[in-house]
Design a protein around this motif. Structure first.
Motif, PDB file in Angstrom:
ATOM      1  N   CYS A 113      -9.460  17.094 117.115  1.00 17.80           N
ATOM      2  CA  CYS A 113      -8.555  18.238 117.252  1.00 17.80           C
ATOM      3  C   CYS A 113      -7.276  17.890 118.000  1.00 17.80           C
ATOM      4  O   CYS A 113      -6.193  18.387 117.661  1.00 17.80           O
ATOM      5  CB  CYS A 113      -9.271  19.403 117.923  1.00 17.80           C
ATOM      6  SG  CYS A 113      -9.884  19.068 119.595  1.00 17.80           S
TER       7      CYS A 113
ATOM      8  N   ALA B 287      -3.503  18.487 116.507  1.00 24.33           N
ATOM      9  CA  ALA B 287      -2.503  19.260 117.246  1.00 24.33           C
ATOM     10  C   ALA B 287      -1.244  18.440 117.525  1.00 24.33           C
ATOM     11  O   ALA B 287      -0.121  18.944 117.398  1.00 24.33           O
ATOM     12  CB  ALA B 287      -3.107  19.777 118.549  1.00 24.33           C
TER      13      ALA B 287
ATOM     14  N   HIS C  95     -11.021  22.769 123.001  1.00 24.79           N
ATOM     15  CA  HIS C  95     -10.410  22.621 121.677  1.00 24.79           C
ATOM     16  C   HIS C  95      -8.896  22.541 121.857  1.00 24.79           C
ATOM     17  O   HIS C  95      -8.364  22.889 122.913  1.00 24.79           O
ATOM     18  CB  HIS C  95     -10.793  23.825 120.818  1.00 24.79           C
ATOM     19  CG  HIS C  95     -10.421  23.698 119.377  1.00 24.79           C
ATOM     20  ND1 HIS C  95     -10.713  22.567 118.626  1.00 24.79           N
ATOM     21  CD2 HIS C  95      -9.769  24.540 118.539  1.00 24.79           C
ATOM     22  CE1 HIS C  95     -10.270  22.741 117.392  1.00 24.79           C
ATOM     23  NE2 HIS C  95      -9.695  23.928 117.319  1.00 24.79           N
TER      24      HIS C  95
ATOM     25  N   TRP D 210      -5.018  23.220 119.796  1.00 21.96           N
ATOM     26  CA  TRP D 210      -4.315  23.767 118.645  1.00 21.96           C
ATOM     27  C   TRP D 210      -2.821  23.789 118.928  1.00 21.96           C
ATOM     28  O   TRP D 210      -2.341  23.139 119.857  1.00 21.96           O
ATOM     29  CB  TRP D 210      -4.857  25.150 118.276  1.00 21.96           C
ATOM     30  CG  TRP D 210      -4.768  26.238 119.301  1.00 21.96           C
ATOM     31  CD1 TRP D 210      -3.742  27.108 119.512  1.00 21.96           C
ATOM     32  CD2 TRP D 210      -5.797  26.609 120.249  1.00 21.96           C
ATOM     33  NE1 TRP D 210      -4.052  27.987 120.526  1.00 21.96           N
ATOM     34  CE2 TRP D 210      -5.305  27.717 120.986  1.00 21.96           C
ATOM     35  CE3 TRP D 210      -7.069  26.128 120.539  1.00 21.96           C
ATOM     36  CZ2 TRP D 210      -6.045  28.335 121.995  1.00 21.96           C
ATOM     37  CZ3 TRP D 210      -7.799  26.741 121.541  1.00 21.96           C
ATOM     38  CH2 TRP D 210      -7.302  27.826 122.256  1.00 21.96           C
TER      39      TRP D 210
ATOM     40  N   ASP E 197      -4.412  26.685 114.148  1.00 21.94           N
ATOM     41  CA  ASP E 197      -5.446  25.679 114.400  1.00 21.94           C
ATOM     42  C   ASP E 197      -5.527  24.754 113.190  1.00 21.94           C
ATOM     43  O   ASP E 197      -6.246  25.036 112.224  1.00 21.94           O
ATOM     44  CB  ASP E 197      -6.794  26.367 114.628  1.00 21.94           C
ATOM     45  CG  ASP E 197      -7.928  25.374 114.865  1.00 21.94           C
ATOM     46  OD1 ASP E 197      -7.664  24.153 114.903  1.00 21.94           O
ATOM     47  OD2 ASP E 197      -9.081  25.820 114.996  1.00 21.94           O
TER      48      ASP E 197
ATOM     49  N   THR F  79      -6.974  21.891 112.824  1.00 23.48           N
ATOM     50  CA  THR F  79      -8.279  21.263 112.635  1.00 23.48           C
ATOM     51  C   THR F  79      -9.146  22.066 111.682  1.00 23.48           C
ATOM     52  O   THR F  79      -9.890  21.505 110.870  1.00 23.48           O
ATOM     53  CB  THR F  79      -9.006  21.114 113.983  1.00 23.48           C
ATOM     54  OG1 THR F  79      -8.151  20.439 114.905  1.00 23.48           O
ATOM     55  CG2 THR F  79     -10.303  20.338 113.828  1.00 23.48           C
TER      56      THR F  79
ATOM     57  N   ILE G 293      -4.771  31.533 114.879  1.00 18.48           N
ATOM     58  CA  ILE G 293      -5.462  31.789 116.131  1.00 18.48           C
ATOM     59  C   ILE G 293      -5.776  33.283 116.242  1.00 18.48           C
ATOM     60  O   ILE G 293      -4.876  34.124 116.206  1.00 18.48           O
ATOM     61  CB  ILE G 293      -4.604  31.342 117.333  1.00 18.48           C
ATOM     62  CG1 ILE G 293      -4.357  29.836 117.253  1.00 18.48           C
ATOM     63  CG2 ILE G 293      -5.285  31.704 118.650  1.00 18.48           C
ATOM     64  CD1 ILE G 293      -5.607  28.991 117.163  1.00 18.48           C
TER      65      ILE G 293
ATOM     66  N   TYR H 274     -10.408  32.565 120.050  1.00 13.17           N
ATOM     67  CA  TYR H 274      -9.769  31.494 120.815  1.00 13.17           C
ATOM     68  C   TYR H 274      -9.338  32.007 122.184  1.00 13.17           C
ATOM     69  O   TYR H 274      -8.728  33.065 122.294  1.00 13.17           O
ATOM     70  CB  TYR H 274      -8.531  30.975 120.078  1.00 13.17           C
ATOM     71  CG  TYR H 274      -8.815  30.297 118.765  1.00 13.17           C
ATOM     72  CD1 TYR H 274      -8.813  28.908 118.657  1.00 13.17           C
ATOM     73  CD2 TYR H 274      -9.060  31.043 117.607  1.00 13.17           C
ATOM     74  CE1 TYR H 274      -9.052  28.279 117.443  1.00 13.17           C
ATOM     75  CE2 TYR H 274      -9.311  30.419 116.398  1.00 13.17           C
ATOM     76  CZ  TYR H 274      -9.309  29.042 116.319  1.00 13.17           C
ATOM     77  OH  TYR H 274      -9.557  28.427 115.118  1.00 13.17           O
TER      78      TYR H 274
END
Length: 247
Positions: free
Chosen positions: A136, A140, A168, A170, A183, A185, A190, A194
């Protein structure tokens, strides 16, 4: 605001002193030291977050989010991938900043492989693109670098998702007059699942924990994160409780 957090527990052991400050990116930070010899270091942070997903966080734009950074630079690999994305803009008739951000996320999701262990926390966007795989943090960094290269301000975000596991990462893109989250990944916008911890130019600006120790002992680190949905009690968002620890 998209998110409001109320801490219910914050413990660091051992600690001679602790101080709270706000860094240059607007993130709350806790710092301190433990000078006496010790064999373990632990922290626990828990609280409740009231979250409203898929909304723009309105605030003025700082120009630093337009330019390359240490892990999200404009190296040849990033420039080449960004030109592929630009061609995808034309193919999909993506014209507005949000359409371009969604197109970038979707293209990255389709052309990059999620492979744990393929990269490290020091891997840059260019290095990850060269490998064609990562986690991730790499998604990002790549999306952040590509958006900036294409003229859309972007910043790196770390945080939590509902469930159990690790932190995580993002991206937030600046769309017109505020920040909106993506996001790459998972190829998702979002939403309420989150919880944001911090943001910055890249990973280096918003690590979850950072420090140094003196001694001959080897270091091992374990982090546990739990995020669960709880009753919203009539609030406009969804409340969740989260906790973490390290030793």
């Amino acid at each position: 605001m998209r998110q409001q957090i109320a801490l219910t527990d914050c413990r660091v052991e051992p600690a001679d002193y602790l101080s709270t400050l706000t860094d240059g990116f607007g993130n709350r930070k806790l710092s301190g030291s433990a000078l006496a010899p010790h064999s373990a270091f632990r922290y626990r942070v828990a609280g409740t977050a009231c979250v409203q997903g898929m909304m723009v966080q309105k605030e003025p734009l700082h120009p630093m989010y337009r330019y390359p950074s240490a892990y999200a630079g404009f190296q040849p690999e990033v420039a080449a991938f960004a030109e592929e994305v630009r061609r995808e803009f034309r193919r999909r008739d993506a014209e507005t900043p949000v359409e371009k951000a969604v197109c970038t996320m979707d293209y990255l999701y389709s052309h990059f492989a999620y492979i744990p262990g393929a990269t490290t926390i020091q891997t840059t966007a260019a290095q990850a693109l060269r490998l064609g795989k990562g986690v991730c943090q790499d998604y990002a960094h790549i999306m952040t670098a590509v958006l900036r290269y294409l003229g859309i301000p972007a910043r790196y975000v770390n945080g939590l998702m509902i469930g159990e596991g690790y932190t995580h990462a993002w991206v937030e893109a600046y769309l017109e007059d505020g920040w909106y989250g993506f996001d790459p990944t998972n190829n998702l916008h979002i939403d309420d699942y989150y919880i944001k911890l911090a943001h910055g130019r890249d990973y280096r600006d918003c690590t979850v924990d950072k420090g140094c120790f003196l001694g001959s002992a080897a270091q091992k680190q374990k982090i546990y994160v739990n995020v669960e949905e709880i009753s919203n009690d009539g609030d406009s968002g969804i409340n969740r409780t989260s906790g973490g620890g390290a030793s």
